[in-house]
Motif scaffolding. Structure first.
Motif, PDB file in Angstrom:
ATOM      1  N   LEU A 326       0.840  -1.188   0.000  1.00 17.29           N
ATOM      2  CA  LEU A 326       0.000   0.000   0.000  1.00 17.29           C
ATOM      3  C   LEU A 326       0.881   1.246   0.000  1.00 17.29           C
ATOM      4  CD1 LEU A 326      -2.680  -0.985   2.664  1.00 17.29           C
ATOM      5  CD2 LEU A 326      -2.996  -0.896   0.190  1.00 17.29           C
ATOM      6  N   PRO A 327       0.597   2.211  -0.859  1.00 15.13           N
ATOM      7  CA  PRO A 327       1.366   3.459  -0.826  1.00 15.13           C
ATOM      8  C   PRO A 327       1.116   4.170   0.504  1.00 15.13           C
ATOM      9  CG  PRO A 327      -0.535   3.668  -2.273  1.00 15.13           C
ATOM     10  CD  PRO A 327      -0.456   2.224  -1.896  1.00 15.13           C
ATOM     11  N   ASP A 328       2.164   4.711   1.090  1.00 19.97           N
ATOM     12  CA  ASP A 328       2.069   5.417   2.371  1.00 19.97           C
ATOM     13  C   ASP A 328       1.724   4.479   3.524  1.00 19.97           C
ATOM     14  OD1 ASP A 328       2.509   7.884   1.012  1.00 19.97           O
ATOM     15  OD2 ASP A 328       0.388   7.925   0.465  1.00 19.97           O
ATOM     16  N   GLY A 329       1.937   3.183   3.339  1.00 22.70           N
ATOM     17  CA  GLY A 329       1.695   2.240   4.431  1.00 22.70           C
ATOM     18  C   GLY A 329       0.220   2.025   4.704  1.00 22.70           C
ATOM     19  N   GLY A 330      -0.073   1.379   5.819  1.00 21.96           N
ATOM     20  CA  GLY A 330      -1.450   1.087   6.179  1.00 21.96           C
ATOM     21  C   GLY A 330      -1.536  -0.181   7.008  1.00 21.96           C
ATOM     22  N   SER A 331      -2.747  -0.576   7.362  1.00 22.81           N
ATOM     23  CA  SER A 331      -2.942  -1.756   8.210  1.00 22.81           C
ATOM     24  C   SER A 331      -4.070  -2.616   7.643  1.00 22.81           C
ATOM     25  CB  SER A 331      -3.252  -1.321   9.647  1.00 22.81           C
ATOM     26  OG  SER A 331      -4.284  -0.340   9.669  1.00 22.81           O
ATOM     27  N   PRO A 332      -3.882  -3.200   6.449  1.00 21.85           N
ATOM     28  CA  PRO A 332      -4.933  -4.005   5.813  1.00 21.85           C
ATOM     29  C   PRO A 332      -5.307  -5.204   6.665  1.00 21.85           C
ATOM     30  CG  PRO A 332      -2.822  -4.378   4.732  1.00 21.85           C
ATOM     31  CD  PRO A 332      -2.634  -3.234   5.679  1.00 21.85           C
ATOM     32  N   GLY A 341     -15.245  -9.378  -8.962  1.00 20.40           N
ATOM     33  CA  GLY A 341     -13.902  -9.900  -8.750  1.00 20.40           C
ATOM     34  C   GLY A 341     -12.777  -8.932  -9.022  1.00 20.40           C
ATOM     35  N   LYS A 342     -13.093  -7.689  -9.366  1.00 25.55           N
ATOM     36  CA  LYS A 342     -12.060  -6.743  -9.790  1.00 25.55           C
ATOM     37  C   LYS A 342     -11.432  -5.935  -8.657  1.00 25.55           C
ATOM     38  CE  LYS A 342     -14.031  -6.187 -14.422  1.00 25.55           C
ATOM     39  NZ  LYS A 342     -14.595  -5.216 -15.410  1.00 25.55           N
ATOM     40  N   VAL A 343     -12.113  -5.881  -7.498  1.00 28.65           N
ATOM     41  CA  VAL A 343     -11.631  -5.042  -6.400  1.00 28.65           C
ATOM     42  C   VAL A 343     -11.593  -5.822  -5.092  1.00 28.65           C
ATOM     43  CG1 VAL A 343     -11.973  -2.901  -5.102  1.00 28.65           C
ATOM     44  CG2 VAL A 343     -12.610  -2.997  -7.522  1.00 28.65           C
ATOM     45  N   LEU A 344     -10.479  -5.730  -4.394  1.00 27.63           N
ATOM     46  CA  LEU A 344     -10.344  -6.279  -3.047  1.00 27.63           C
ATOM     47  C   LEU A 344     -10.540  -5.136  -2.063  1.00 27.63           C
ATOM     48  CD1 LEU A 344      -9.489  -8.525  -1.006  1.00 27.63           C
ATOM     49  CD2 LEU A 344      -7.108  -7.806  -1.411  1.00 27.63           C
ATOM     50  N   TRP A 345     -11.521  -5.291  -1.177  1.00 32.56           N
ATOM     51  CA  TRP A 345     -11.827  -4.269  -0.172  1.00 32.56           C
ATOM     52  C   TRP A 345     -11.303  -4.732   1.181  1.00 32.56           C
ATOM     53  CZ3 TRP A 345     -14.184   0.436  -1.052  1.00 32.56           C
ATOM     54  CH2 TRP A 345     -14.750   0.617  -2.324  1.00 32.56           C
ATOM     55  N   LEU A 346     -10.519  -3.877   1.848  1.00 30.81           N
ATOM     56  CA  LEU A 346      -9.951  -4.230   3.147  1.00 30.81           C
ATOM     57  C   LEU A 346     -10.061  -3.052   4.112  1.00 30.81           C
ATOM     58  CD1 LEU A 346      -6.651  -5.952   1.937  1.00 30.81           C
ATOM     59  CD2 LEU A 346      -8.697  -7.114   2.795  1.00 30.81           C
ATOM     60  N   GLU A 353      -9.474   3.767   8.143  1.00 29.53           N
ATOM     61  CA  GLU A 353      -9.668   3.913   6.716  1.00 29.53           C
ATOM     62  C   GLU A 353      -9.959   2.555   6.075  1.00 29.53           C
ATOM     63  OE1 GLU A 353      -6.001   5.758   5.651  1.00 29.53           O
ATOM     64  OE2 GLU A 353      -4.803   3.961   6.010  1.00 29.53           O
ATOM     65  N   VAL A 354     -10.410   2.621   4.836  1.00 29.10           N
ATOM     66  CA  VAL A 354     -10.689   1.418   4.047  1.00 29.10           C
ATOM     67  C   VAL A 354      -9.934   1.534   2.733  1.00 29.10           C
ATOM     68  CG1 VAL A 354     -12.501   0.261   2.687  1.00 29.10           C
ATOM     69  CG2 VAL A 354     -12.922   0.874   5.073  1.00 29.10           C
ATOM     70  N   TYR A 355      -9.391   0.394   2.253  1.00 32.35           N
ATOM     71  CA  TYR A 355      -8.624   0.375   1.013  1.00 32.35           C
ATOM     72  C   TYR A 355      -9.385  -0.391  -0.067  1.00 32.35           C
ATOM     73  CZ  TYR A 355      -5.314   0.909   4.850  1.00 32.35           C
ATOM     74  OH  TYR A 355      -4.707   1.301   6.019  1.00 32.35           O
ATOM     75  N   ALA A 356      -9.385   0.151  -1.272  1.00 30.97           N
ATOM     76  CA  ALA A 356      -9.897  -0.541  -2.449  1.00 30.97           C
ATOM     77  C   ALA A 356      -8.702  -0.835  -3.347  1.00 30.97           C
ATOM     78  CB  ALA A 356     -10.923   0.315  -3.186  1.00 30.97           C
ATOM     79  N   ILE A 357      -8.495  -2.122  -3.675  1.00 27.43           N
ATOM     80  CA  ILE A 357      -7.287  -2.546  -4.382  1.00 27.43           C
ATOM     81  C   ILE A 357      -7.663  -3.300  -5.658  1.00 27.43           C
ATOM     82  CG2 ILE A 357      -5.195  -3.961  -4.180  1.00 27.43           C
ATOM     83  CD1 ILE A 357      -5.773  -3.530  -1.016  1.00 27.43           C
ATOM     84  N   ASP A 358      -7.026  -2.944  -6.756  1.00 23.45           N
ATOM     85  CA  ASP A 358      -7.253  -3.608  -8.032  1.00 23.45           C
ATOM     86  C   ASP A 358      -6.668  -5.027  -7.962  1.00 23.45           C
ATOM     87  OD1 ASP A 358      -6.630  -4.529 -10.800  1.00 23.45           O
ATOM     88  OD2 ASP A 358      -7.393  -2.561 -11.367  1.00 23.45           O
ATOM     89  N   LYS A 363      -2.835  -2.296  -7.593  1.00 25.48           N
ATOM     90  CA  LYS A 363      -2.829  -0.841  -7.410  1.00 25.48           C
ATOM     91  C   LYS A 363      -3.939  -0.413  -6.452  1.00 25.48           C
ATOM     92  CE  LYS A 363      -3.517   3.478  -9.989  1.00 25.48           C
ATOM     93  NZ  LYS A 363      -3.839   4.077 -11.314  1.00 25.48           N
ATOM     94  N   GLN A 364      -3.628   0.533  -5.566  1.00 25.65           N
ATOM     95  CA  GLN A 364      -4.641   1.093  -4.680  1.00 25.65           C
ATOM     96  C   GLN A 364      -5.541   2.029  -5.484  1.00 25.65           C
ATOM     97  OE1 GLN A 364      -3.740   2.673  -0.563  1.00 25.65           O
ATOM     98  NE2 GLN A 364      -4.326   4.587  -1.547  1.00 25.65           N
ATOM     99  N   LEU A 365      -6.849   1.741  -5.461  1.00 29.81           N
ATOM    100  CA  LEU A 365      -7.820   2.537  -6.198  1.00 29.81           C
ATOM    101  C   LEU A 365      -8.397   3.661  -5.356  1.00 29.81           C
ATOM    102  CD1 LEU A 365      -9.762  -0.425  -7.856  1.00 29.81           C
ATOM    103  CD2 LEU A 365      -8.006   1.017  -8.926  1.00 29.81           C
ATOM    104  N   ALA A 366      -8.493   3.417  -4.048  1.00 29.00           N
ATOM    105  CA  ALA A 366      -9.062   4.423  -3.146  1.00 29.00           C
ATOM    106  C   ALA A 366      -8.639   4.139  -1.722  1.00 29.00           C
ATOM    107  CB  ALA A 366     -10.582   4.436  -3.252  1.00 29.00           C
ATOM    108  N   ARG A 367      -8.651   5.210  -0.944  1.00 27.50           N
ATOM    109  CA  ARG A 367      -8.339   5.143   0.487  1.00 27.50           C
ATOM    110  C   ARG A 367      -9.402   6.011   1.164  1.00 27.50           C
ATOM    111  NH1 ARG A 367      -2.589   4.047   1.905  1.00 27.50           N
ATOM    112  NH2 ARG A 367      -2.373   4.152   4.167  1.00 27.50           N
TER     113      ARG A 367
END
Length: 395
Positions: A326-332, A341-346, A353-358, A363-367
């Motif tokens: 994850l860019p800038d770190g994080g705690s998935p 099936g296109k996005v992993l949500w953690l 915060e919540v992460y959306a990952i391709d 690639k991180q799609l959203a934070r």
């Protein structure tokens, strides 16, 4: 031998059908009183070739070689096909559930719930989302068709929640009570309490045939094997790592192997569920926590909460093939895969915060900012015919 007439052939066919139906509705001794036996008898017989010696009443697997065959992209049950697509995030420290619109990556509602919500769990029949208010000792039902929360149901110490594959029981992981509590899946009335000698029961998954499930015990570093029909612990072992802290549990698509994430051993245990022998450790990353299978059953995503990464495991190659940071770190932490099936949500447990990952590129799609201590988020609806619980384990 005399030749069969048309009438005798019909009679023979009726006798054979009756015999098969009798096998499908066999009494396992664990039926609650009342109408449950009639309901079980009314279910279609489970083809023996689909679930050999399996749990009576369990719907047969679509593919005996892939327990996740019903989870393909777009294969939504008629029950959920009209539900709006949402991500439900339990904020453990804020006593709320944040509701995210996955198309805009925005929080569109915040729902007050009980004290210390840990997981949002789809019911076996897919009609309800249960918020596990661990220290509030309640379950808050949410209608996924409207997003409206209902009246909380009193359930003691509901850290996590599962459902038996036949739909007969909800299984509450009462972590601090040191109990597995089998309850009615609709009313949540207590049916049987199973005391355990390990500490911190928290996650589980079922065998391909539904006959047993494997449970992780977080605080004592142990695993349990539980007979589903008898509702009894039939195996117990301590993991061979000092300070082990097992978390999520997931079975392989072919049903032969269980994987258990361990946040202190920094990897996942590889276990033969049938033999229940000592598992081996596969290192993934610091603070390995969740386990999520891709929609094509080829890969599994493993968030490493302590280092801000996601490891990717290839089932066919039986090895780790990628690692996403994850860019800038994080705690998935915990989450799920989108219906397509296109996005992993953690959830970001320590970062509100919540992460959306391709899932193709990593690639991180959203934070997305949410409440404090986000934990077991549920992406809903998802493909599948019924839910085994947790944040969405579907068959």
């Amino acid at each position: 031998m005399l030749p069969l007439t048309k009438r005798s052939k019909s009679l023979l066919a009726a006798v054979l059908l009756a015999a098969l139906a009798g096998c499908g509705a066999a009494d396992d001794g664990a039926e609650p009183r009342g109408g449950a036996k009639k309901e079980a008898a009314a279910r279609p017989a489970v083809p023996k070739e689909a679930v050999p010696d399996g749990l009576p009443g369990m719907p047969p697997l679509l593919d005996p070689k892939d327990v996740y065959a019903a989870d393909r992209p777009g294969r939504l049950s008629p029950v959920v096909k009209d539900f709006p697509s949402r991500v439900y995030v339990p904020n453990t420290n804020s006593n709320t559930v944040s509701v995210i619109d996955p198309t805009t990556y925005k929080v569109i509602e915040t729902i007050p719930v009980g004290i210390q919500p840990q997981h949002v769990v789809p019911s076996w029949d897919l009609k309800t989302l249960w918020v596990n208010n661990n220290r509030g000792h309640t379950l808050t039902p949410i209608d996924p068709a409207t997003g409206v929360a209902g009246k909380p149901v009193e359930v003691h110490d509901p850290y996590n929640l599962y459902f038996t594959p036949d739909g007969k029981y909800a299984v509450v992981m009462a972590s601090l009570d040191r109990e597995l509590v089998f309850r009615d899946p609709h009313t949540m009335d207590r049916k049987k309490t199973v005391p355990v000698s390990c500490y911190g029961v928290n996650h589980a998954d079922f065998s391909a045939d539904g006959r047993y499930f494997v449970v992780s015990c977080e605080f004592s570093g142990e695993l349990l094997k539980v007979d589903t029909a008898k509702m009894e612990v039939i195996g117990q072992q301590r993991l061979p790592f000092q300070g082990a802290m097992p978390q999520d549990v997931k079975i392989s698509p072919d049903g032969k192997t269980f994987y258990i994430a361990d946040m202190m051993a920094h990897g996942m245990w590889v276990l033969d569920g049938e033999k229940f022998t000592t598992p081996r450790l596969m290192p993934t990353g610091k603070g390995a926590h969740g386990l999520y299978v891709s929609r094509d059953s080829k890969e599994m995503y493993i968030p490493n909460r302590g280092e801000g990464s996601i490891s990717v495991f290839d089932f066919g190659q039986k090895k780790l093939t990628k690692k996403w940071w994850l860019p800038d770190g994080g705690s998935p932490d915990m989450g799920g895969v989108s219906a397509d099936g296109k996005v992993l949500w953690l959830s970001g447990r320590y970062d509100s915060e919540v992460y959306a990952i391709d899932t193709k590129t990593g690639k991180q799609l959203a934070r997305i900012p949410v409440g404090g201590g986000p934990h077991g988020l549920a992406v809903y609806p998802q493909p599948g015919r019924y839910s085994l619980g947790h944040t969405g384990v579907f068959r």
